[in-house]
Enzyme design. Structure first.
Site, PDB file in Angstrom:
ATOM      1  N   ASP A  49       0.823  -1.214   0.000  1.00 24.97           N
ATOM      2  CA  ASP A  49       0.000   0.000   0.000  1.00 24.97           C
ATOM      3  C   ASP A  49       0.858   1.265   0.000  1.00 24.97           C
ATOM      4  OD1 ASP A  49      -2.270  -1.487  -0.107  1.00 24.97           O
ATOM      5  OD2 ASP A  49      -3.187  -0.652   1.705  1.00 24.97           O
ATOM      6  N   ASN A  92      -4.608  -2.019  -4.752  1.00 25.24           N
ATOM      7  CA  ASN A  92      -5.813  -2.146  -3.927  1.00 25.24           C
ATOM      8  C   ASN A  92      -5.669  -1.276  -2.682  1.00 25.24           C
ATOM      9  OD1 ASN A  92      -8.349  -3.009  -3.282  1.00 25.24           O
ATOM     10  ND2 ASN A  92      -7.753  -5.071  -2.639  1.00 25.24           N
ATOM     11  N   ASP A 318     -11.119  -2.524  11.516  1.00 25.98           N
ATOM     12  CA  ASP A 318     -10.118  -3.456  10.990  1.00 25.98           C
ATOM     13  C   ASP A 318      -9.708  -4.480  12.036  1.00 25.98           C
ATOM     14  OD1 ASP A 318     -10.221  -2.290   8.570  1.00 25.98           O
ATOM     15  OD2 ASP A 318      -8.260  -1.323   8.653  1.00 25.98           O
ATOM     16  N   GLU A 346     -11.135  -5.008   1.222  1.00 24.70           N
ATOM     17  CA  GLU A 346     -10.348  -5.779   0.254  1.00 24.70           C
ATOM     18  C   GLU A 346     -11.171  -6.914  -0.353  1.00 24.70           C
ATOM     19  OE1 GLU A 346      -9.252  -4.234   2.775  1.00 24.70           O
ATOM     20  OE2 GLU A 346      -7.132  -3.691   2.572  1.00 24.70           O
ATOM     21  N   HIS A 393      -5.046  -9.209   3.133  1.00 24.76           N
ATOM     22  CA  HIS A 393      -3.991  -9.368   4.144  1.00 24.76           C
ATOM     23  C   HIS A 393      -4.539  -9.709   5.514  1.00 24.76           C
ATOM     24  CE1 HIS A 393      -4.458  -4.881   5.280  1.00 24.76           C
ATOM     25  NE2 HIS A 393      -5.422  -5.191   4.475  1.00 24.76           N
ATOM     26  N   ARG A 394      -5.645  -9.098   5.875  1.00 30.10           N
ATOM     27  CA  ARG A 394      -6.155  -9.330   7.236  1.00 30.10           C
ATOM     28  C   ARG A 394      -6.754 -10.736   7.398  1.00 30.10           C
ATOM     29  NH1 ARG A 394      -4.723  -5.013   9.513  1.00 30.10           N
ATOM     30  NH2 ARG A 394      -4.935  -3.008   8.462  1.00 30.10           N
ATOM     31  N   LYS A 418       0.492  -6.423   1.702  1.00 26.88           N
ATOM     32  CA  LYS A 418      -0.252  -5.161   1.619  1.00 26.88           C
ATOM     33  C   LYS A 418       0.119  -4.254   2.788  1.00 26.88           C
ATOM     34  CE  LYS A 418      -4.777  -3.549   0.267  1.00 26.88           C
ATOM     35  NZ  LYS A 418      -5.139  -2.413   1.105  1.00 26.88           N
TER      36      LYS A 418
END
Ligand code: DC
Length: 649
Positions: A49, A92, A318, A346, A393-394, A418
């Site tokens: 990012d 993204n 998040d 995402e 990613h999460r 990311k």
């Protein structure tokens, strides 16, 4: 590598320094680029990012110098980019896309902004509508309301009141606020509807103030950027550690660390400006033991384990994903509410979380903006599973936590780049996997019996990996699939429906303990075991046995391929003559006909095939101890393995 296999872990503890905050990094880069003067940024996050933002700034003519040692110099353009016409690709990176859209729409140039296909599914209409009120000329290049966009030089009407919706993404308001000083006039932003994810807007206001622009706000509804506002470098700007990234480690501590050796994150703490530090309070509400310093937080598990909670997650959208996985370790149900924004991230994170938790056997209920997780129990145990990550990613980072109760495979772990490129390396440094004893050796060496006895003595799980190759051969022949047809046999291996229970083996529900040990199936097993696609198809199935409190694995490649991190590796063998004699005696004892010479020849042929195949050949690894049983009985060999293991622990 397109997957990572995580064994079940038995403990966690230790310290980790966090990578820089994504939210702060991308805002700081843009502010430094727009400011007057040079800004020295310390501790910037190095990730996809931020790389997209740095590339965009480079394309726009902003001078960025990497000084090494984690420091960057950004030469600000004082509100006017040198390059007035450009096409930017922003991957993204939502933070980069939204803030650059607002900035470039007011920047008097001609720009095209694009991203990956998922970025083109993430809404941006609310921001575009707001910018158009100022006279910005913005065109949707594909679908109305979504990127890609063309921004053209326009007569911006400065000042007045701009209305923007706040209930889809707070990044729209952030982008608008960051850009408004470019107009030079006093502008008031009125948020329509509820403003979600407020803590992110606080980060924005905080950083704007560091660059000299103070926004006056009334509640969370009205924000006024003063006339004549302009960004001026603060000189040096230090980026805090990422509080969202901290959530995985803190949850790990809350699940599996003791108070004497908690998991401690360094880089965020009491003084943080990031809303996600409040994730620690959510863990605390679940019972976790949390301690906080100026720039660190530690977590350990409470004596009685975690308790499920119902939580409005609007303030930690998040980090709340981490709670969804932590919830499988709690007593009672956990319900996360007010998480509608998950659906436009995402990936659709509510759907993705429900699907993947479901693969582990977790009971999940989902609504438009909520998710409820019921932890496993005796009737609904967790099962090993292959987890998809949806380029999110999460998702990848959250699911690493499930390994505290079950082994699992995580596909595409590289998607953590990311925001956290070396996440799994750091994770592995904090955890202790269940121990493995790998016992490899040739056929009829006695390793199967020794392995089962060692497992029994230690209370460990036992994996007879040869059985999986035998079952594959048997299942293939039942289905009329040739043992030479690599793709077809691999398919059979991937779909193998087996059950090991109380010394019996079931294939598609049928007891096959004897059927899988016939000479014909043994020969077939040796053939299919030489096919790389078959070995690949059986890899996770074997690793799924890597559970607490420990595992004894017996086979040919336990120490070399399947469990290279095994605590103890043994090469258990005996001369061909001795092994042939043992098999001969076994057959006689069963009352079968046997021919010594034929047994020896067959055994040597199988040894040759197992040791000469190009994939995972049978051999003693450099780090494996040799256990020659020519002159050792089963009891003595078992004792030797237990002694070696005792010496390692
Ligand atoms: O150990 P066993 O005889 O049951 O093994 C059957 C076959 O499978 C044998 O030919 C070797 C092969 N095998 C293998 O290639 N890798 C393993 N880890 C286990 C067995």
């Amino acid at each position: 590598m397109d997957f990572i296999d995580l064994p079940q872990l038995t403990a966690a503890g230790g310290s980790v320094r966090l990578p820089g905050s994504k939210s702060i990094s991308n805002r700081a880069l843009l502010l430094a680029a727009l400011a007057e003067g040079v800004t020295e940024i310390h501790g910037l996050l190095a990730s996809d990012d931020t790389a997209r933002m740095l590339e965009a700034l480079d394309t726009l003519g902003v001078g960025v110098t990497d000084r090494g040692d984690g420091r960057l110099n950004v030469a600000g353009c004082a509100g006017r980019f040198a390059v007035r016409q450009a096409e930017l690709f922003l991957g993204n990176a939502g933070t980069a896309f939204r803030s650059l859209t607002a900035t470039l729409a007011l920047a008097d140039g001609d720009y095209v902004l694009k991203g990956v296909p998922r970025m083109h599914e993430r809404p941006i209409g609310d921001l575009v509508d707001a910018l158009r009120q100022l006279g910005a000329e913005i065109e949707y290049l594909e679908n109305d309301g979504f990127p890609p966009l063309r921004l053209q030089a326009a007569r911006i009407v400065p000042g007045g009141v701009v209305k923007i919706r706040g209930d889809v993404s707070s990044q729209f308001l952030t982008g608008l606020l960051l850009a408004l000083p470019l107009t030079g006039a006093e502008t008031t932003v009125e948020v329509e509807g509820e403003l979600i994810s407020r803590p992110y807007v606080e980060i924005t206001l905080n950083l704007m103030a560091r660059f000299g622009v103070r926004v006056a706000r009334k509640g969370w509804q009205t924000f006024t950027v003063p006339a004549g506002a302009r960004y001026v470098t603060p000189g040096v700007l230090r980026v805090e550690g990422d509080a969202s990234s901290a959530s995985y480690f803190l949850a790990l501590g809350a699940i599996g660390a003791t108070a004497a050796n908690p998991v401690r994150v360094e880089g965020v703490g009491r003084d943080s400006i990031q809303g996600d530090v409040r994730f620690a309070e959510a863990l605390q509400a679940m019972g976790a033991v949390i301690e906080t310093g100026d720039d660190w937080i530690s977590a350990s598990a409470p004596a009685g384990g975690l308790t499920g909670i119902t939580l409005d997650c609007n303030h930690i959208p998040d980090a709340a994903m981490t709670l969804a996985v932590a919830a499988i370790f709690a007593r009672g149900k956990t319900t996360l509410t007010h998480i509608a924004s998950w659906r436009v991230k995402e990936t659709d994170r509510i759907a993705a979380m429900a699907t993947e938790l479901g693969k582990l056997g977790v009971r999940v209920e989902e609504g438009g903006d909520w998710l409820a997780i019921t932890p496993p129990d005796a009737e609904h145990p967790l099962r090993p599973a292959i987890i998809d990550t949806y380029d999110d990613h999460r998702m990848a980072m959250c699911f690493s936590l499930a390994s505290a109760s079950v082994p699992l495979r995580i596909n595409d772990p590289a998607c953590t780049a990311k925001t956290f490129p070396d996440y799994f390396t750091r994770f592995e440094r904090l955890v202790t996997p269940a121990p493995v004893i790998a016992i490899d050796g040739p056929t009829a060496s006695g390793k199967g019996t020794v392995s089962a006895r060692v497992a029994d003595a230690l209370g460990f799980h036992y994996l007879d990996s040869g059985a999986l190759y035998r079952l594959t051969a048997l299942a293939a022949s039942n289905k009329g699939v040739s043992w030479e047809d690599e793709a077809a046999v691999a398919e059979v291996a991937a779909r193998l429906e087996v059950q090991f229970s109380a010394g019996n083996v079931y294939l598609e529900g049928k007891e096959v303990s004897a059927a899988m040990r016939t000479e014909a199936v043994s020969a077939g097993a040796s053939k299919v075991a030489a096919l790389p696609a078959v070995r690949a198809a059986l890899l996770f199935r074997q690793r799924a046995f890597h559970r607490a409190p420990g595992l004894v694995g017996d086979g040919r490649d336990m120490g070399s391929v399947v469990f290279p991190q095994a605590k103890l590796k043994i090469f258990l063998t005996a001369s061909a003559a001795v092994r042939a004699e043992r098999r001969y005696q076994q057959l006689l004892a069963r009352g079968a006909q046997a021919d010594r010479a034929a047994i020896l020849a067959d055994l040597q042929a199988r040894d040759a095939r197992d040791s000469q195949r190009p994939v995972a050949p049978l051999r003693q690894e450099a780090d494996a101890l040799l256990l020659d049983t020519d002159h050792l009985g089963i009891d003595e060999a078992t004792r030797q393995v237990l002694d070696w293991f005792g010496a390692k622990t």
